[in-house]
Design an enzyme around this catalytic site. Structure first.
Site, PDB file in Angstrom:
ATOM      1  N   LEU B 125       0.844  -1.193   0.000  1.00 39.25           N
ATOM      2  CA  LEU B 125       0.000   0.000   0.000  1.00 39.25           C
ATOM      3  C   LEU B 125       0.889   1.256   0.000  1.00 39.25           C
ATOM      4  O   LEU B 125       0.736   2.146  -0.832  1.00 39.25           O
ATOM      5  CB  LEU B 125      -0.903  -0.021   1.248  1.00 39.25           C
ATOM      6  CG  LEU B 125      -1.827   1.185   1.454  1.00 39.25           C
ATOM      7  CD1 LEU B 125      -2.905   1.235   0.371  1.00 39.25           C
ATOM      8  CD2 LEU B 125      -2.491   1.116   2.846  1.00 39.25           C
ATOM      9  N   THR B 126       1.847   1.267   0.937  1.00 37.74           N
ATOM     10  CA  THR B 126       2.688   2.440   1.146  1.00 37.74           C
ATOM     11  C   THR B 126       3.591   2.718  -0.061  1.00 37.74           C
ATOM     12  O   THR B 126       4.057   1.795  -0.719  1.00 37.74           O
ATOM     13  CB  THR B 126       3.557   2.214   2.403  1.00 37.74           C
ATOM     14  OG1 THR B 126       2.695   1.866   3.470  1.00 37.74           O
ATOM     15  CG2 THR B 126       4.366   3.445   2.768  1.00 37.74           C
ATOM     16  N   GLY B 131       2.093   7.432   2.982  1.00 38.38           N
ATOM     17  CA  GLY B 131       2.024   6.382   4.008  1.00 38.38           C
ATOM     18  C   GLY B 131       0.700   6.491   4.719  1.00 38.38           C
ATOM     19  O   GLY B 131      -0.282   5.843   4.340  1.00 38.38           O
ATOM     20  N   SER B 132       0.659   7.362   5.714  1.00 38.64           N
ATOM     21  CA  SER B 132      -0.609   7.597   6.423  1.00 38.64           C
ATOM     22  C   SER B 132      -1.679   8.035   5.431  1.00 38.64           C
ATOM     23  O   SER B 132      -2.827   7.594   5.502  1.00 38.64           O
ATOM     24  CB  SER B 132      -0.425   8.695   7.471  1.00 38.64           C
ATOM     25  OG  SER B 132       0.612   8.349   8.354  1.00 38.64           O
ATOM     26  N   ARG B 268      20.180  -9.163  39.934  1.00 38.15           N
ATOM     27  CA  ARG B 268      21.150  -8.083  40.008  1.00 38.15           C
ATOM     28  C   ARG B 268      21.229  -7.486  41.413  1.00 38.15           C
ATOM     29  O   ARG B 268      20.219  -7.071  41.971  1.00 38.15           O
ATOM     30  CB  ARG B 268      20.764  -6.979  39.002  1.00 38.15           C
ATOM     31  CG  ARG B 268      21.681  -5.785  39.025  1.00 38.15           C
ATOM     32  CD  ARG B 268      23.061  -6.153  38.509  1.00 38.15           C
ATOM     33  NE  ARG B 268      23.939  -4.995  38.443  1.00 38.15           N
ATOM     34  CZ  ARG B 268      25.224  -5.083  38.087  1.00 38.15           C
ATOM     35  NH1 ARG B 268      25.735  -6.260  37.767  1.00 38.15           N
ATOM     36  NH2 ARG B 268      25.962  -4.000  38.051  1.00 38.15           N
ATOM     37  N   GLY B 340      23.264  -0.494  32.432  1.00 39.76           N
ATOM     38  CA  GLY B 340      24.198  -0.560  31.302  1.00 39.76           C
ATOM     39  C   GLY B 340      24.045  -1.838  30.502  1.00 39.76           C
ATOM     40  O   GLY B 340      24.172  -1.846  29.277  1.00 39.76           O
ATOM     41  N   GLU B 363       1.331  -0.235  10.060  1.00 38.72           N
ATOM     42  CA  GLU B 363      -0.119  -0.465   9.949  1.00 38.72           C
ATOM     43  C   GLU B 363      -0.918   0.652  10.631  1.00 38.72           C
ATOM     44  O   GLU B 363      -1.901   0.396  11.317  1.00 38.72           O
ATOM     45  CB  GLU B 363      -0.496  -1.861  10.477  1.00 38.72           C
ATOM     46  CG  GLU B 363       0.060  -2.949   9.565  1.00 38.72           C
ATOM     47  CD  GLU B 363      -0.456  -4.340   9.878  1.00 38.72           C
ATOM     48  OE1 GLU B 363      -1.623  -4.483  10.247  1.00 38.72           O
ATOM     49  OE2 GLU B 363       0.332  -5.287   9.729  1.00 38.72           O
ATOM     50  N   THR B 365       0.073   4.733  12.118  1.00 41.56           N
ATOM     51  CA  THR B 365       0.800   5.313  13.259  1.00 41.56           C
ATOM     52  C   THR B 365      -0.166   5.568  14.417  1.00 41.56           C
ATOM     53  O   THR B 365      -1.387   5.526  14.246  1.00 41.56           O
ATOM     54  CB  THR B 365       1.438   6.665  12.852  1.00 41.56           C
ATOM     55  OG1 THR B 365       0.375   7.563  12.496  1.00 41.56           O
ATOM     56  CG2 THR B 365       2.388   6.522  11.674  1.00 41.56           C
TER      57      THR B 365
HETATM   58  C1  LIG Z   1       9.403  -2.153   8.934  1.00 44.81           C
HETATM   59  C2  LIG Z   1       8.267  -1.626   8.155  1.00 44.81           C
HETATM   60  C3  LIG Z   1       7.391  -2.505   7.537  1.00 44.81           C
HETATM   61  C4  LIG Z   1       6.319  -2.035   6.790  1.00 44.81           C
HETATM   62  N1  LIG Z   1       5.528  -2.923   6.122  1.00 44.81           N
HETATM   63  C5  LIG Z   1       4.573  -2.443   5.259  1.00 44.81           C
HETATM   64  C6  LIG Z   1       3.834  -3.334   4.427  1.00 44.81           C
HETATM   65  O1  LIG Z   1       3.994  -4.553   4.471  1.00 44.81           O
HETATM   66  N2  LIG Z   1       2.937  -2.805   3.545  1.00 44.81           N
HETATM   67  C7  LIG Z   1       2.707  -1.474   3.468  1.00 44.81           C
HETATM   68  O2  LIG Z   1       1.899  -1.055   2.656  1.00 44.81           O
HETATM   69  N3  LIG Z   1       3.399  -0.603   4.270  1.00 44.81           N
HETATM   70  C8  LIG Z   1       4.333  -1.051   5.144  1.00 44.81           C
HETATM   71  N4  LIG Z   1       5.053  -0.176   5.917  1.00 44.81           N
HETATM   72  C9  LIG Z   1       4.750   1.238   5.840  1.00 44.81           C
HETATM   73  C10 LIG Z   1       4.050   1.772   7.092  1.00 44.81           C
HETATM   74  O3  LIG Z   1       2.735   1.302   7.130  1.00 44.81           O
HETATM   75  C11 LIG Z   1       4.138   3.298   7.037  1.00 44.81           C
HETATM   76  O4  LIG Z   1       5.480   3.644   7.284  1.00 44.81           O
HETATM   77  C12 LIG Z   1       3.246   3.968   8.051  1.00 44.81           C
HETATM   78  O5  LIG Z   1       1.906   3.784   7.722  1.00 44.81           O
HETATM   79  C13 LIG Z   1       3.533   5.474   8.160  1.00 44.81           C
HETATM   80  O6  LIG Z   1       3.593   6.086   6.927  1.00 44.81           O
HETATM   81  P1  LIG Z   1       4.828   7.016   6.530  1.00 44.81           P
HETATM   82  O7  LIG Z   1       6.033   6.279   6.848  1.00 44.81           O
HETATM   83  O8  LIG Z   1       4.658   7.481   5.161  1.00 44.81           O
HETATM   84  O9  LIG Z   1       4.700   8.244   7.501  1.00 44.81           O
HETATM   85  P2  LIG Z   1       3.841   9.583   7.247  1.00 44.81           P
HETATM   86  O10 LIG Z   1       2.488   9.224   6.856  1.00 44.81           O
HETATM   87  O11 LIG Z   1       4.606  10.461   6.366  1.00 44.81           O
HETATM   88  O12 LIG Z   1       3.812  10.172   8.705  1.00 44.81           O
HETATM   89  C14 LIG Z   1       4.811  10.996   9.264  1.00 44.81           C
HETATM   90  C15 LIG Z   1       4.303  11.530  10.601  1.00 44.81           C
HETATM   91  O13 LIG Z   1       3.161  12.345  10.399  1.00 44.81           O
HETATM   92  C16 LIG Z   1       2.065  11.891  11.152  1.00 44.81           C
HETATM   93  N5  LIG Z   1       0.834  12.148  10.428  1.00 44.81           N
HETATM   94  C17 LIG Z   1       0.532  11.871   9.129  1.00 44.81           C
HETATM   95  N6  LIG Z   1      -0.724  12.226   8.861  1.00 44.81           N
HETATM   96  C18 LIG Z   1      -1.248  12.760   9.976  1.00 44.81           C
HETATM   97  C19 LIG Z   1      -2.510  13.328  10.343  1.00 44.81           C
HETATM   98  N7  LIG Z   1      -3.509  13.384   9.450  1.00 44.81           N
HETATM   99  N8  LIG Z   1      -2.686  13.759  11.593  1.00 44.81           N
HETATM  100  C20 LIG Z   1      -1.682  13.678  12.496  1.00 44.81           C
HETATM  101  N9  LIG Z   1      -0.474  13.167  12.221  1.00 44.81           N
HETATM  102  C21 LIG Z   1      -0.261  12.698  10.987  1.00 44.81           C
HETATM  103  C22 LIG Z   1       2.327  10.410  11.321  1.00 44.81           C
HETATM  104  O14 LIG Z   1       1.598   9.888  12.398  1.00 44.81           O
HETATM  105  C23 LIG Z   1       3.818  10.418  11.532  1.00 44.81           C
HETATM  106  O15 LIG Z   1       4.091  10.754  12.851  1.00 44.81           O
HETATM  107  C24 LIG Z   1       6.100  -0.642   6.689  1.00 44.81           C
HETATM  108  C25 LIG Z   1       6.967   0.245   7.330  1.00 44.81           C
HETATM  109  C26 LIG Z   1       8.051  -0.222   8.018  1.00 44.81           C
HETATM  110  C27 LIG Z   1       8.971   0.744   8.664  1.00 44.81           C
END
Ligand SMILES: Cc1cc2nc3c(=O)[nH]c(=O)nc-3n(C[C@H](O)[C@H](O)[C@H](O)COP(=O)(O)OP(=O)(O)OC[C@H]3O[C@@H](n4cnc5c(N)ncnc54)[C@H](O)[C@@H]3O)c2cc1C
Lengths: 268, 383
Positions: B125-126, B131-132, B268, B340, B363, B365
């Site tokens: 999806l991402t 992302g979000s 400990r 430590g 999945e 934030t």
């Molecule tokens: C190890 C790992 C595995 C993953 N596996 C998958 C996978 O299998 N499939 C898949 O599709 N994705 C996957 N992801 C992606 C993951 O779901 C996204 O990283 C996550 O949803 C956040 O999106 P972003 O990284 O783009 O952050 P952003 O969306 O850019 O967010 C950045 C910050 O802004 C905040 N924010 C954004 N919008 C708002 C809002 N409207 N209100 C308040 N705060 C907001 C967020 O909470 C965050 O703090 C994976 C990520 C990682 C690191």
């Protein structure tokens, strides 16, 4: 040739608990369960594994039998989820506090009620009392052979080849069936993890509960009154530790003295 | 209200606990250090039925309820969050999407392979720039005769480089934003598709995370998953259920942090007595235990609602939000209790700390979980 097997299993309090949590009820002289979980005695699990492997290879049927309280049904479900076909619980207040001969008598009558069998398997020693008596008493009662401390069984032409573990090696014993075999662990009989679907299938099976009267048990031979072995005391060993410094001018000398001292203490 | 697990649920919990203790715990630290995907463990898990937990037997699955699913993920997460995430994303996301939105033919073709564990599932999806705000994706799918042609890039995809079956969300009608997104099933080896860079991560290092690149990747028309332009709505449904899994995994990490801390606090010595004698340590332990139990109750509540066919979106978000945040807190306190030694790799709490951080990101934030909850409380007009 299909092999029909009865496996006798015992549910016990998890023996892996730390010694500090081990409590004895002074009245009954038995361990207090408290919040500790109940498990199948370890070697009994190896026995189930041996039975199921034999069935998978030759066909036949595996029946698990346990003498115990209502909770022992969980142990039997576990045996079913590992591949036993049927399980029977023998639960009767009259049996409680029987000694090894009493339990062996109950198990022997239960196996006779199960019917035809080629092998009876048990663990070689239970994880709680550890007195290894039940298998031999049972075989005696049934008038069949008994081979103890066996890790592997091969079935062929109406007989079995048993690999009996002895100090520094093993013996291969040919035995005619039916025979009672007590099982010890080795790398070929590590108990399998039950699969999700087998756990669910086991959940659906019913476990018949047999009473002493269903088995034709001789009531004179069971219960506390019939017990010929009496436990007079049970206690936790007191552990003492003391430190002894080994003197010596050089590391070599210290090592030699240390080895001599360990030998003196019969530790090596 | 009944807080008692069924006999089968207890048996499943025991089985997975024993498996995790014996087969996973001894190698978890090494897999983490080497960033090595736990292929052997996955094979064994598949044999036990853990790669097809949620869908019915006719497709090779184990047809488990969500309570059992949560119990399984907590036990796996207890010793190795990476293994748990592998199982979670394979089951909750890829397999569940095919099961819930797929045609009978798609289910029959793909689910048995996924359940066997011979082929792993991934779910994309991402993207690099979304992302979000998942609906802000750029990847497109255009119909060309009997094929869909995919172009774009997916980012941070779990099992990205090791999967054989991928569910990919892409734009099919740009004018409609989230109502113009569809899901597709894509197989490894499809021309025009490749896995790109494998990510090096702070935590979950034994879980495979990679980029997916689509350069005119052609997939058969019948690989559209679910209705055309319905992909985003299905995605939200998939993520709702996925949160139960992520909550359970987080609880597993938190429980690990507590169990290791209890052990260490008794061993400990400081100032002539075990640190467990100090109230400052006792209060940390008490808070950890309380929060873990609360998180578990929230997660199981969501699972129970899901099992009974009731609405559970809000409750799943509660569970995911709370469990992931207390996991971080518990892991942080565990490092503190270890002093430590908590900061070096000989003790597993160092890994739990790195792993826990992701739970409040993946999945959805924590911010997004709060958004979901607030929307449920206030109604959509307050967005
Ligand atoms: C190890 C790992 C595995 C993953 N596996 C998958 C996978 O299998 N499939 C898949 O599709 N994705 C996957 N992801 C992606 C993951 O779901 C996204 O990283 C996550 O949803 C956040 O999106 P972003 O990284 O783009 O952050 P952003 O969306 O850019 O967010 C950045 C910050 O802004 C905040 N924010 C954004 N919008 C708002 C809002 N409207 N209100 C308040 N705060 C907001 C967020 O909470 C965050 O703090 C994976 C990520 C990682 C690191």
């Amino acid at each position: 040739m299909p092999v029909n097997i009865i496996v006798c299993i015992k549910q016990i309090i998890d023996p892996e608990i730390p010694a500090s949590q081990f409590k004895i009820d002074p009245g009954t002289k038995r361990q207090v369960q408290g919040s500790h979980s109940l498990v199948i005695s370890a070697y009994d699990q190896n026995a189930i594994e041996v039975a199921v492997q034999l069935k998978e290879k030759h066909g036949g049927k595996v029946t698990a039998v346990s003498v115990g309280g209502a909770s022992a049904a969980t142990a039997l479900k576990s045996a079913l989820s590992m591949g036993a076909d049927e399980a029977i619980l023998v639960d009767d207040p009259a049996i409680v506090a029987s000694d090894q001969q009493g339990i062996a008598h109950v198990l022997a009558t239960a196996t006779q009620k199960v019917g035809v069998f080629d092998l009876i398997l048990t663990g070689c020693v239970s994880g709680d009392w550890g007195d290894r008596a039940v298998p031999a008493f049972m075989a005696e009662e049934l008038g069949i052979g008994c081979v103890g401390f066996v890790s592997r069984i091969e079935a062929k032409d109406g007989q079995v080849v048993l690999r009996r573990v002895v100090e520094d090696g093993y013996e291969l014993i040919e035995a005619k069936t039916p025979v009672l075999v007590s099982i010890i662990s080795d790398e070929t009989n590590t108990p399998r993890y039950p699969k999700l679907k087998d756990i669910m299938a086991a959940g659906k099976k019913t476990i018949p509960v047999w009473k002493a009267a269903d088995l034709g048990v001789d009531s004179e031979r069971i219960g506390a009154a019939a017990a010929r072995a009496l436990i007079t005391d049970v206690y936790l060993p007191v552990k003492e530790s003391k430190c002894e410094m080994i003197e010596g001018d050089t590391p070599q000398e210290q090592a030699v003295k240390l080895a001599a001292r360990l030998r003196e203490l019969k530790l090596i | 209200m009944d807080f008692e697990l069924s006999e089968e649920q207890k048996a499943i919990q025991t089985m997975v606990r024993e498996f995790a203790e014996r087969e996973i715990a001894p190698v978890a630290q090494e897999l983490d250090e080497r960033e090595e995907f736990p292929a052997d463990i996955v094979r064994k898990l598949a044999d036990l039925g853990l790669m097809g937990i949620l869908f019915p037997k006719e497709y090779g699955g184990a047809a488990m309820d969500y309570i059992s699913y949560a119990l399984i993920l907590e036990e796996l997460g207890r010793y190795d969050a990476s293994v748990a995430l592998t199982v979670e994303s394979h089951n909750s996301l890829c397999s569940n999407h095919i099961y819930l939105a797929g045609t009978e033919a798609q289910r029959r073709k793909y689910l048995p392979q996924l359940a066997s564990g011979k082929v792993l599932g991934a779910w994309g999806l991402t993207e690099p720039a979304s992302g979000s705000d998942a609906a802000g994706m750029q990847t497109t799918a255009t119909l060309d005769g009997v094929h869909w042609v995919l172009n774009g890039t997916k980012n941070f995809i779990t099992q990205g480089s090791v999967a054989g079956i991928y569910v990919i969300m892409a734009i099919t009608d740009r004018s409609k934003r989230e109502k113009g997104i569809s899901a597709f099933i894509l197989e490894k080896g499809t021309p025009g598709f490749r896995a790109g860079r494998k990510e090096h991560k702070m935590g979950f290092r034994a879980s495979d995370t990679a980029q997916l690149i689509f350069e005119g990747a052609r997939i058969p028309k019948e690989n559209l998953l679910g209705e055309l332009n319905h992909g985003f709505i299905d995605t939200l449904m998939i993520l709702d259920a996925g949160r139960i899994g992520m909550a359970a995994l987080s609880i597993g990490i938190a429980r690990g942090a507590l169990e290791e801390s209890l052990k260490y606090a008794k061993e400990r010595q400081a100032f002539g007595q075990p640190i467990a004698n100090y109230q400052a340590i006792q209060w940390k332990l008490a808070d950890m235990a309380t929060e873990i139990d609360a998180a578990r109750l929230l997660a199981l509540q969501a699972a129970d609602l899901r099992d009974r066919g009731q609405p559970f979106t809000k409750e799943a978000a509660y569970g995911k939000l709370f469990a992931s945040e207390i996991a971080m807190k518990a892991a942080s306190e565990a490092v503190q209790i270890h002093g430590g030694y908590g900061y070096i790799k000989e003790f597993p709490v160092e890994r739990y700390f790195r792993d826990a951080k992701f739970c409040a990101i993946g999945e959805g934030t924590s911010e997004i979980q709060r958004l979901i909850i607030a929307r449920q409380l206030l109604g959509r007009s307050y967005i």
